[in-house]
Every structure is written in structure tokens, then in C-alpha cells.
Design a protein around this motif. Structure first.
Motif, mmCIF file in Angstrom:
data_model
loop_
_atom_site.group_PDB
_atom_site.id
_atom_site.type_symbol
_atom_site.label_atom_id
_atom_site.label_comp_id
_atom_site.label_asym_id
_atom_site.label_seq_id
_atom_site.Cartn_x
_atom_site.Cartn_y
_atom_site.Cartn_z
ATOM 1 N N THR A 1 -15.115 4.795 -52.844
ATOM 2 C CA THR A 1 -13.713 4.386 -52.711
ATOM 3 C C THR A 1 -12.793 5.591 -52.540
ATOM 4 N N VAL A 2 -12.989 6.632 -53.359
ATOM 5 C CA VAL A 2 -12.110 7.808 -53.284
ATOM 6 C C VAL A 2 -12.161 8.429 -51.893
ATOM 7 N N GLY A 3 -13.357 8.505 -51.327
ATOM 8 C CA GLY A 3 -13.530 9.074 -49.992
ATOM 9 C C GLY A 3 -12.863 8.229 -48.919
ATOM 10 N N LEU A 4 -13.004 6.906 -49.032
ATOM 11 C CA LEU A 4 -12.404 6.013 -48.042
ATOM 12 C C LEU A 4 -10.877 6.080 -48.108
ATOM 13 N N HIS B 1 -2.386 6.480 -43.668
ATOM 14 C CA HIS B 1 -2.330 5.105 -44.179
ATOM 15 C C HIS B 1 -2.783 5.046 -45.637
ATOM 16 N N ALA B 2 -2.101 4.196 -46.394
ATOM 17 C CA ALA B 2 -2.429 4.075 -47.816
ATOM 18 C C ALA B 2 -3.249 2.810 -48.056
ATOM 19 N N VAL B 3 -4.455 2.968 -48.603
ATOM 20 C CA VAL B 3 -5.247 1.818 -49.063
ATOM 21 C C VAL B 3 -5.719 2.137 -50.478
ATOM 22 N N THR B 4 -6.079 1.092 -51.225
ATOM 23 C CA THR B 4 -6.548 1.341 -52.589
ATOM 24 C C THR B 4 -8.043 1.084 -52.739
ATOM 25 N N CYS B 5 -8.645 0.375 -51.798
ATOM 26 C CA CYS B 5 -10.073 0.059 -51.938
ATOM 27 C C CYS B 5 -10.687 -0.226 -50.569
ATOM 28 N N ASP C 1 -9.430 -3.377 -48.689
ATOM 29 C CA ASP C 1 -8.186 -3.194 -47.911
ATOM 30 C C ASP C 1 -8.506 -2.692 -46.509
ATOM 31 N N LEU C 2 -9.444 -1.772 -46.480
ATOM 32 C CA LEU C 2 -9.811 -1.113 -45.230
ATOM 33 C C LEU C 2 -10.465 -2.108 -44.266
ATOM 34 N N VAL C 3 -11.349 -2.932 -44.815
ATOM 35 C CA VAL C 3 -12.036 -3.931 -43.995
ATOM 36 C C VAL C 3 -11.001 -4.912 -43.440
ATOM 37 N N GLU C 4 -10.070 -5.292 -44.291
ATOM 38 C CA GLU C 4 -9.006 -6.212 -43.880
ATOM 39 C C GLU C 4 -8.183 -5.622 -42.724
ATOM 40 N N LEU D 1 -18.702 -2.249 -51.083
ATOM 41 C CA LEU D 1 -18.453 -1.958 -49.669
ATOM 42 C C LEU D 1 -19.378 -2.759 -48.743
ATOM 43 N N THR D 2 -20.448 -3.352 -49.293
ATOM 44 C CA THR D 2 -21.348 -4.122 -48.428
ATOM 45 C C THR D 2 -20.683 -5.414 -47.946
ATOM 46 N N ALA D 3 -19.478 -5.718 -48.463
ATOM 47 C CA ALA D 3 -18.676 -6.783 -47.860
ATOM 48 C C ALA D 3 -18.398 -6.438 -46.398
ATOM 49 N N ALA D 4 -18.429 -5.135 -46.081
ATOM 50 C CA ALA D 4 -18.211 -4.665 -44.702
ATOM 51 C C ALA D 4 -19.536 -4.443 -43.983
ATOM 52 N N ARG D 5 -20.561 -5.165 -44.408
ATOM 53 C CA ARG D 5 -21.908 -4.985 -43.871
ATOM 54 C C ARG D 5 -21.947 -4.913 -42.339
ATOM 55 N N ALA D 6 -21.247 -5.836 -41.684
ATOM 56 C CA ALA D 6 -21.310 -5.867 -40.218
ATOM 57 C C ALA D 6 -20.838 -4.541 -39.634
ATOM 58 N N ARG D 7 -19.855 -3.924 -40.286
ATOM 59 C CA ARG D 7 -19.317 -2.658 -39.771
ATOM 60 C C ARG D 7 -20.166 -1.463 -40.168
ATOM 61 N N LEU D 8 -21.034 -1.649 -41.171
ATOM 62 C CA LEU D 8 -21.896 -0.543 -41.605
ATOM 63 C C LEU D 8 -23.254 -0.572 -40.902
ATOM 64 N N MET D 9 -23.530 -1.654 -40.167
ATOM 65 C CA MET D 9 -24.836 -1.799 -39.519
ATOM 66 C C MET D 9 -25.224 -0.632 -38.616
ATOM 67 N N PRO D 10 -24.250 0.039 -37.947
ATOM 68 C CA PRO D 10 -24.656 1.196 -37.128
ATOM 69 C C PRO D 10 -25.429 2.247 -37.928
ATOM 70 N N ALA D 11 -25.281 2.246 -39.260
ATOM 71 C CA ALA D 11 -26.050 3.180 -40.094
ATOM 72 C C ALA D 11 -27.548 2.945 -39.914
ATOM 73 N N VAL D 12 -27.926 1.684 -39.779
ATOM 74 C CA VAL D 12 -29.345 1.361 -39.625
ATOM 75 C C VAL D 12 -29.838 1.811 -38.246
ATOM 76 N N ASP D 13 -28.979 1.680 -37.219
ATOM 77 C CA ASP D 13 -29.340 2.187 -35.884
ATOM 78 C C ASP D 13 -29.553 3.700 -35.939
ATOM 79 N N TRP D 14 -28.664 4.361 -36.701
ATOM 80 C CA TRP D 14 -28.772 5.813 -36.873
ATOM 81 C C TRP D 14 -30.140 6.160 -37.468
#
Ligand SMILES: [Zn+2]
Length: 287
Positions: free
Chosen positions: A171-174, A183-187, A190-193, A235-248
Motif C-alpha cells: 500500500t505504501v508503495g502504491l 494524485h492522492a489515494v489511501t489504498c 482506490d487505485l483500482v477504482e 491487492l488481488t482484488a485487482a487480479r485482472a490488472r496484475l495478470m501481466p505479472a504471470v506473462d512476465w
């Protein structure tokens, strides 16, 4: 067996048999993060729920029941927590690291045969490595700090290092990455939204998180050649957006290790931590 998970604000526990939770999950708050308070809260839960042996997951570096250090529980440094709990409860007690407990719990729930790595993306990034049925702990108790795999960049991590995975996916890194773009987000949510509503900067932050998660996956799979890598946490709520990690991983990992590994997404790991706490007790009994 009683499985116990100690957190910063409370202690949770449940009865566990054959790798499954068999009672309600009871929770008591922690008033202060002192040894005396933790021992009496665990004793309270043990009186309520019972258990002929007790296994505990504790935040910090733990080896053979002794807390070697804990950033969130500084008073525990050097404390033989397993011994103190055994004296108070009158039954055998095993204590290990909480992230290792979650990994061990997931391992047990999946049948207890695989080599498994769990990576948890939450406020921080943590996890555990289970090889041949045992968590990798190391003589100093600090092995498998998976959030601190070096993946690059210039952001300083809470651990004192620079470029840790946590500086990209915690979270701190994001929050810092969003702030760098004004931009200010707290978690993470927020970012996924923001990304879902078409904000390009939020997409960039999540793309960067996925790329650096992918680099960490390459390191983990090349190093441990596990059967399973599980990715859990908020953060796995954003699974669809993290999927490129598996391609990597598929593109850059060592082929024999990559071809046999299964990557799974798990969401919350709280229940695994309780099962894994109990599994510490089972491992100790077999020792
Ligand atoms: Zn770090």
C-alpha cells in the motif's frame, strides 16, 4: 488443536482438525502490545475454545518459539513466547512467523504435498516458502522475507533497503507511486477504482506494480522451483490488472521451473494463518 493468529490490534483463534477450522473464529482485542497482554489474551481464547496443543502465528522473526525481533511488537525481542504460553496454558505450544503460518495453512488446505510459495500483497508485502513440508525460516529466523526481494527503482522501503517488491506492490508503495503522479489515494482499492474509471495515471501505477510483481515471480520460481505460487491479500482484488505479472514469469523464468509451476490467486489469507498456526503445533509434535 488450537490455531492462533496474533495481529497488531487483536488475537484470533479457532479449533483446527486435519487442516480445517472446526469451530467459530473467536477474536479478542489487544489493549497493548505487551508480552503479558498477549499471553493473557491467548489464555482467554484457550479457555474458551480448548485444545490439547496450541500453535501461534506471530508477526516478526521467530525461530523455535523465540521471537528474535518484531517491528510491531518491539517488547517481544528475545522472548521465548512458546515457553511463556506453555507455562500459562499447561499444554504444548509452538510459535512461528505469521506469514509463514499463512503459507503453511494454505499448503495444508491444499493437501500438504506441494512445494508452495505464498506472496501476500497488503499494507506490506509478505509471504512464506514451504519446501518439503516445512517453512523456510533460516538460522536467524529472517529467511523468506519475500516483500524485500530487490526488483529495482529508487523508492526506499520501510526495511531500510531500496527497490524492494513492497515499494511497488505494498500500500505504501502504491500510494507513493500515485503521489509521484500528483494524485492522492489511501489504498490499492482506490487505485483500482480510478483505473476502472479510465484514469491513465492509475493504469500506469498498476502496470508498474504488475511488472515488478512479475520480476519477483521470476526470482521466486527460479530460486525455489515450487509446484504452486499463490498470490493473496487485498491487492488481488485487482487480479485482472496484475495478470501481466504471470506473462512476465512465463517469458523470463527458467523454462523447466516455469513449465511446472501453477500460479493461483487467493484473496484473503486470514483463515490460512489460523490453520497454519495449528500446523506449527503439528510439526513440533512430529519433531
Ligand atoms: Zn524492503
Amino acid at each position: 488443536m488450537l490455531g492462533v493468529d496474533i495481529g497488531g490490534t487483536g488475537v484470533r483463534a479457532a479449533r483446527v482438525a486435519d487442516g480445517a477450522i472446526t469451530s467459530e473464529v473467536a477474536r479478542v482485542p489487544l489493549q497493548v502490545r505487551s508480552v503479558g497482554e498477549v499471553v493473557s489474551r491467548v489464555a482467554e481464547l484457550h479457555r474458551e475454545l480448548g485444545g490439547t496443543s496450541v500453535g501461534v502465528g506471530m508477526p516478526g522473526f521467530v525461530r523455535q518459539g523465540v521471537v528474535l525481533g518484531s517491528p510491531n511488537f518491539p517488547e517481544f525481542t528475545g522472548v521465548d513466547l512458546a515457553g511463556a504460553l506453555r507455562d500459562a496454558l499447561g499444554v504444548p505450544v509452538a510459535v512461528g512467523n505469521d506469514a509463514n503460518a499463512a503459507a503453511l495453512g494454505l499448503w495444508r488446505v491444499r493437501g500438504g504435498t506441494e512445494d508452495l510459495v505464498l506472496l501476500t500483497l497488503g499494507t506490506g508485502v509478505g509471504g512464506g516458502v514451504i519446501l518439503e513440508g516445512r517453512p523456510l525460516v533460516g538460522r536467524g529466523g529472517t529467511a523468506a522475507e519475500l516483500g524485500h526481494i530487490y526488483v529495482g527503482g529508487a523508492r526506499r522501503c520501510g526495511c531500510g533497503g531500496i527497490g524492494c517488491l513492497e515499494t511497488w506492490c505494498g500500500t505504501v508503495g502504491l500510494v507513493a507511486a500515485a503521489a509521484e503522479r500528483g494524485h492522492a489515494v489511501t489504498c490499492g482499492e482506490d487505485l483500482v477504482e480510478a483505473a476502472e474509471s479510465g484514469e491513465v495515471w492509475a493504469d500506469e501505477v498498476l502496470d508498474a506494480a504488475a511488472e515488478h510483481l512479475g520480476k519477483a515471480l521470476v526470482t521466486l520460481v527460479n530460486t525455489f522451483a515450487p509446484d504452486v505460487v499463490a498470490i493473496g491479500g487485498g491487492l488481488t482484488a485487482a487480479r485482472a490488472r496484475l495478470m501481466p505479472a504471470v506473462d512476465w514469469l512465463r517469458r523470463y523464468g527458467v523454462p523447466p521451473s516455469v513449465s511446472r509451476v501453477e500460479v493461483i490467486w487467493e484473496g484473503a489469507v486470514d483463515a490460512f494463518a489460523i490453520v497454519g498456526g495449528a500446523e506449527f503445533a503439528a510439526l513440533q509434535a512430529r519433531r
